[in-house]
Motif scaffolding. Structure first.
Motif, mmCIF file in Angstrom:
data_model
loop_
_atom_site.group_PDB
_atom_site.id
_atom_site.type_symbol
_atom_site.label_atom_id
_atom_site.label_comp_id
_atom_site.label_asym_id
_atom_site.label_seq_id
_atom_site.Cartn_x
_atom_site.Cartn_y
_atom_site.Cartn_z
ATOM 1 N N LEU A 282 0.839 -1.200 0.000
ATOM 2 C CA LEU A 282 0.000 0.000 0.000
ATOM 3 C C LEU A 282 0.871 1.246 0.000
ATOM 4 C CD1 LEU A 282 -3.060 0.717 0.142
ATOM 5 C CD2 LEU A 282 -2.698 1.130 2.574
ATOM 6 N N LYS A 283 1.878 1.214 0.884
ATOM 7 C CA LYS A 283 2.805 2.358 0.957
ATOM 8 C C LYS A 283 3.460 2.597 -0.397
ATOM 9 C CE LYS A 283 4.226 2.063 5.788
ATOM 10 N NZ LYS A 283 5.249 1.402 6.616
ATOM 11 N N ASP A 284 3.832 1.491 -1.016
ATOM 12 C CA ASP A 284 4.463 1.566 -2.322
ATOM 13 C C ASP A 284 3.562 2.282 -3.311
ATOM 14 O OD1 ASP A 284 6.823 0.901 -3.557
ATOM 15 O OD2 ASP A 284 5.895 -0.760 -4.650
ATOM 16 N N LYS A 285 2.269 1.859 -3.330
ATOM 17 C CA LYS A 285 1.274 2.470 -4.224
ATOM 18 C C LYS A 285 1.148 3.958 -3.961
ATOM 19 C CE LYS A 285 -1.557 0.219 -7.151
ATOM 20 N NZ LYS A 285 -2.093 -1.092 -6.731
ATOM 21 N N ILE A 286 0.988 4.273 -2.656
ATOM 22 C CA ILE A 286 0.783 5.673 -2.280
ATOM 23 C C ILE A 286 1.948 6.526 -2.766
ATOM 24 C CG2 ILE A 286 0.681 7.288 -0.329
ATOM 25 C CD1 ILE A 286 -0.865 5.095 1.187
ATOM 26 N N PHE A 287 3.150 5.998 -2.554
ATOM 27 C CA PHE A 287 4.304 6.804 -2.951
ATOM 28 C C PHE A 287 4.360 6.993 -4.458
ATOM 29 C CE2 PHE A 287 8.593 7.643 -4.282
ATOM 30 C CZ PHE A 287 8.872 8.753 -3.501
ATOM 31 N N SER A 288 4.036 5.933 -5.196
ATOM 32 C CA SER A 288 4.141 6.069 -6.646
ATOM 33 C C SER A 288 3.095 7.059 -7.168
ATOM 34 C CB SER A 288 4.013 4.710 -7.328
ATOM 35 O OG SER A 288 2.683 4.306 -7.361
ATOM 36 N N VAL A 289 1.901 7.038 -6.552
ATOM 37 C CA VAL A 289 0.877 8.016 -6.961
ATOM 38 C C VAL A 289 1.354 9.435 -6.639
ATOM 39 C CG1 VAL A 289 -1.451 8.863 -6.473
ATOM 40 C CG2 VAL A 289 -1.052 6.421 -6.758
ATOM 41 N N TRP A 290 1.889 9.576 -5.430
ATOM 42 C CA TRP A 290 2.412 10.886 -5.027
ATOM 43 C C TRP A 290 3.495 11.362 -6.000
ATOM 44 C CZ3 TRP A 290 1.912 15.305 -2.982
ATOM 45 C CH2 TRP A 290 2.987 16.058 -2.518
ATOM 46 N N GLY A 291 4.350 10.440 -6.422
ATOM 47 C CA GLY A 291 5.407 10.770 -7.377
ATOM 48 C C GLY A 291 4.831 11.245 -8.697
ATOM 49 N N ILE A 292 3.810 10.511 -9.170
ATOM 50 C CA ILE A 292 3.200 10.896 -10.450
ATOM 51 C C ILE A 292 2.599 12.293 -10.362
ATOM 52 C CG2 ILE A 292 1.286 10.377 -12.020
ATOM 53 C CD1 ILE A 292 1.794 7.409 -11.414
ATOM 54 N N ILE A 293 1.867 12.540 -9.250
ATOM 55 C CA ILE A 293 1.241 13.859 -9.089
ATOM 56 C C ILE A 293 2.301 14.953 -9.081
ATOM 57 C CG2 ILE A 293 -0.067 15.323 -7.497
ATOM 58 C CD1 ILE A 293 -1.580 12.789 -6.641
ATOM 59 N N SER A 294 3.378 14.713 -8.324
ATOM 60 C CA SER A 294 4.430 15.724 -8.223
ATOM 61 C C SER A 294 5.030 16.025 -9.587
ATOM 62 C CB SER A 294 5.543 15.243 -7.292
ATOM 63 O OG SER A 294 5.016 14.880 -6.049
ATOM 64 N N THR A 295 5.276 14.955 -10.350
ATOM 65 C CA THR A 295 5.850 15.162 -11.678
ATOM 66 C C THR A 295 4.887 15.952 -12.549
ATOM 67 O OG1 THR A 295 6.762 12.956 -11.394
ATOM 68 C CG2 THR A 295 7.014 13.964 -13.550
ATOM 69 N N LEU A 296 3.598 15.574 -12.440
ATOM 70 C CA LEU A 296 2.610 16.226 -13.304
ATOM 71 C C LEU A 296 2.448 17.705 -12.962
ATOM 72 C CD1 LEU A 296 -0.160 13.526 -13.772
ATOM 73 C CD2 LEU A 296 1.556 14.335 -15.387
ATOM 74 N N ILE A 297 2.548 18.039 -11.665
ATOM 75 C CA ILE A 297 2.378 19.450 -11.283
ATOM 76 C C ILE A 297 3.338 20.332 -12.077
ATOM 77 C CG2 ILE A 297 2.805 21.117 -9.425
ATOM 78 C CD1 ILE A 297 1.604 19.098 -7.493
ATOM 79 N N GLY A 298 4.614 19.968 -12.054
ATOM 80 C CA GLY A 298 5.598 20.754 -12.790
ATOM 81 C C GLY A 298 5.287 20.799 -14.270
ATOM 82 N N LEU A 299 4.953 19.609 -14.793
ATOM 83 C CA LEU A 299 4.726 19.514 -16.228
ATOM 84 C C LEU A 299 3.501 20.312 -16.657
ATOM 85 C CD1 LEU A 299 6.673 17.848 -17.861
ATOM 86 C CD2 LEU A 299 4.884 16.128 -18.161
ATOM 87 N N ILE A 300 2.408 20.159 -15.867
ATOM 88 C CA ILE A 300 1.170 20.849 -16.224
ATOM 89 C C ILE A 300 1.360 22.361 -16.180
ATOM 90 C CG2 ILE A 300 -1.184 21.322 -15.417
ATOM 91 C CD1 ILE A 300 -1.298 18.345 -14.586
ATOM 92 N N LEU A 301 2.030 22.817 -15.134
ATOM 93 C CA LEU A 301 2.261 24.258 -15.033
ATOM 94 C C LEU A 301 3.045 24.765 -16.237
ATOM 95 C CD1 LEU A 301 3.025 24.834 -11.256
ATOM 96 C CD2 LEU A 301 1.021 25.535 -12.570
ATOM 97 N N LEU A 302 4.051 23.993 -16.636
ATOM 98 C CA LEU A 302 4.873 24.397 -17.782
ATOM 99 C C LEU A 302 4.025 24.447 -19.047
ATOM 100 C CD1 LEU A 302 7.871 25.026 -18.490
ATOM 101 C CD2 LEU A 302 8.026 22.680 -19.311
ATOM 102 N N VAL A 303 3.175 23.409 -19.222
ATOM 103 C CA VAL A 303 2.330 23.371 -20.421
ATOM 104 C C VAL A 303 1.369 24.553 -20.424
ATOM 105 C CG1 VAL A 303 0.466 22.098 -21.547
ATOM 106 C CG2 VAL A 303 2.527 20.898 -20.789
ATOM 107 N N ILE A 304 0.730 24.824 -19.268
ATOM 108 C CA ILE A 304 -0.200 25.956 -19.185
ATOM 109 C C ILE A 304 0.518 27.253 -19.532
ATOM 110 C CG2 ILE A 304 -1.565 27.373 -17.591
ATOM 111 C CD1 ILE A 304 -2.282 24.803 -16.107
#
Lengths: 287, 283
Positions: free
Chosen positions: A11-33
């Motif tokens: 479960l911890k593994d899942k949570i961390f990977s989701v958190w990682g994806i979100i973090s990566t996307l935040i930077g990317l989405i902001l850049l795209v916007i």
């Protein structure tokens, strides 16, 4: 018991990977916007007239020619000043400097210099280059200031690249009776050149985006003609953008967006060249 | 032990092949001038650590001298004393005399670059320059400032022939040296060393990274080379030491335990530790 622990861990593994994806996307989405917004605002403004136009009070006929030429001048001069000094300093520290307390001190200070705010370099440049050396608000004074700013980056990049050259290569050269300089010039520098060049280009692409130190040195927002000599007054793209954004008319905002696109293209192109060179050299030299 | 008998067989064969061997007792003491390399009371330190302790040894010209001993015994350090390759190590310190060709290379005014031309070195791992085969061999001449193209061409050819590499690469001299096989690379490295006309060749485990066939070629090479050069070789391979060397020196923990003719060291070593090492009981 163990299975519950395992499930827990998974479960911890899942949570961390989701958190990682979100973090990566935040930077990317902001850049795209950000890029999308800029492109929508400014892309239609870019045409030949915009690139070759002189600054003007009227946003419809104002162009970025003087600022772009200023940027190119500053870029070339900064490269010419910082490259030989930075590489020489890097070679000295890595190959010649005795590994004593003094070199430790130098090393720490160079790393610290890389973190000094750029406006401080501007003040230094204003005092030493513009005033004491009497260069005024010229391209030369601005370039020397930016060269100071990126020197630490170039020095660190040079040292890292030289460190990556296998010592067996140097041993072979020394064992054949080569002097230290011959070994550095004929073996170490060619083998590390890709890395050094990459560092220099990345440092320069940082310098391209700097406005603050140049404003302090005295670069102008309004320059009626493109500079012809290193002693001329100048403007650069970031200052032009900064100036346009602070105007009330909406036309200038559009101009600013268009100029940002040009600046981004220059930066991305330089980074692209750096990545290309790095890959090319990595493929060529294998041990 | 099987290993031992094999090594000894080798020695016996060699004994019968060699010209009459003078035993230690009948041998007249040689004058110092007849030796190529002499070390007297040599101490080497890395900081506080003493890597070599009071080494006294003489090396004859036109012969192969093998330095053997377990890892960390100081044999590679000793080898690198002769061309001053240890100088780059920060806290390296040396005491005593090292005399190469009647010159004390640590106290007299010698040009270190000239010393390294006279005392060439081949390394454990083949380390060709990332250049063409031709430029690898020509490098030593170029750094001396040799411009004569004809001379360089000839020197490259003769050096490559000396290491029996010429026929394999003569059509590909412009090829990158890193494309050669490991064994070819090592022979190229030897050719590169020969091109600057050294008198002594130091070899630091030159075959430990190579396959048996390449190893055999390099060992054969040593038999030819010792007619013209003085060779000092560090090796971990006892059979190799037995096969190729005329003299053997056994190092242990920084001490020179025993040295002498290879035949004698391998058949009747006078020190128990030497015997244990060459028979594979430790090390």
């Amino acid at each position: 018991m163990t299975s519950r622990k395992n499930r827990n861990n998974r479960l911890k593994d899942k949570i961390f990977s989701v958190w990682g994806i979100i973090s990566t996307l935040i930077g990317l989405i902001l850049l795209v916007i950000f890029i999308g917004d800029i492109i929508i605002e400014g892309i239609h403004r870019i045409d030949w007239d915009f690139l070759t136009g002189l600054p003007s009070r009227k946003p419809e006929i104002a162009g970025i020619f003087t600022a772009m030429m200023g940027t190119i001048w500053v870029l070339l001069l900064t490269a010419m000043i910082s490259f030989p000094i930075g590489v020489a300093a890097g070679v000295y520290l890595e190959e010649y400097g005795k590994k004593g307390r003094l070199s430790k001190l130098l090393e720490i200070n160079i790393s610290n210099l890389a973190g000094v705010p750029s406006i401080i370099y501007g003040l230094l440049g204003l005092e030493i280059f513009a005033r004491i050396m009497n260069l005024g608000s010229s391209i030369l004074a601005g370039s020397m200031t930016l060269a100071l700013l990126i020197l630490p980056i170039i020095i660190v990049a040079t040292r890292e690249s030289i460190k990556a050259v296998p010592s067996s290569l140097k041993d072979a050269s020394f064992a054949l009776g080569a002097t230290k300089w011959q070994t550095i010039y004929l073996q170490v520098l060619p083998a590390s050149f890709g890395g050094i060049l990459t560092g220099v280009i990345l440092a320069l692409s940082r310098a391209v985006g700097e406005a603050a130190p140049l404003i302090v040195v005295g670069a102008l927002a309004y320059v009626p003609f493109a500079p012809k000599t290193p002693m001329d007054e100048f403007s650069v793209l970031p200052i032009q953008i900064f100036n346009w954004i602070s105007r009330p008319q909406h036309g200038f905002i559009t101009n600013a967006a268009a100029a940002i696109i040009i600046l981004l293209v220059i930066t991305f192109a330089m980074n692209g060249v750096a990545i290309y060179l790095r890959n090319k050299w990595q493929k060529k030299i294998k041990w | 032990m099987n290993y031992r008998s094999e090594t000894q067989e080798l020695i016996m064969k060699k004994d019968t092949m060699d010209t009459p061997v003078e035993t230690n007792e009948t041998k007249k003491p040689k004058k110092d001038q007849e030796y190529k390399i002499i070390t007297r009371n040599l101490d080497v330190f890395y900081g506080e650590f003493q890597a070599l302790k009071n080494i006294n040894m003489k090396i004859l010209p036109y012969s192969v001298t093998a330095l053997i001993g377990p890892s960390g015994c100081g044999k590679s350090t000793y080898l690198r004393v002769f061309n001053r390759m240890n100088d780059y190590i920060d806290d390296f310190r040396i005491e005593g005399d090292v005399i190469v060709d009647r010159k004390n290379i640590y106290t007299e005014k010698i040009e270190i670059e000239q010393l390294r031309k006279d005392v060439g070195m081949v390394f454990q791992k083949p380390n060709p320059f990332p250049k063409t085969i031709f430029e690898n061999v020509a490098y030593g001449l170029r750094i001396q400032g040799v411009k004569d193209k004809h001379f360089i061409n000839e020197k490259v050819e003769s050096s490559l022939k000396q290491v029996t590499l010429w026929d394999e690469v003569k059509d590909n001299l412009k090829k990158n040296a890193l494309a050669l096989s490991g064994g070819q690379q090592q022979r190229l490295c030897i050719a590169r060393t020969l091109a600057v006309e050294p008198e002594v060749i130091l070899m630091d485990e030159p075959t430990s990274a190579l396959d048996p066939i390449s190893t055999g070629k390099i060992e054969e090479l040593l038999f030819d080379l010792k007619n013209e050069y003085t060779i000092v070789i560090v090796t971990h391979n006892m059979q190799q030491a037995a096969r190729v060397s005329d003299h053997t020196a056994f190092f242990y923990m920084g001490d020179l335990i025993e040295e002498g003719k290879t035949t004698q060291i391998f058949t009747k070593p006078s020190n128990k530790r030497t015997e244990n090492y060459i028979t594979g009981r430790f090390g």
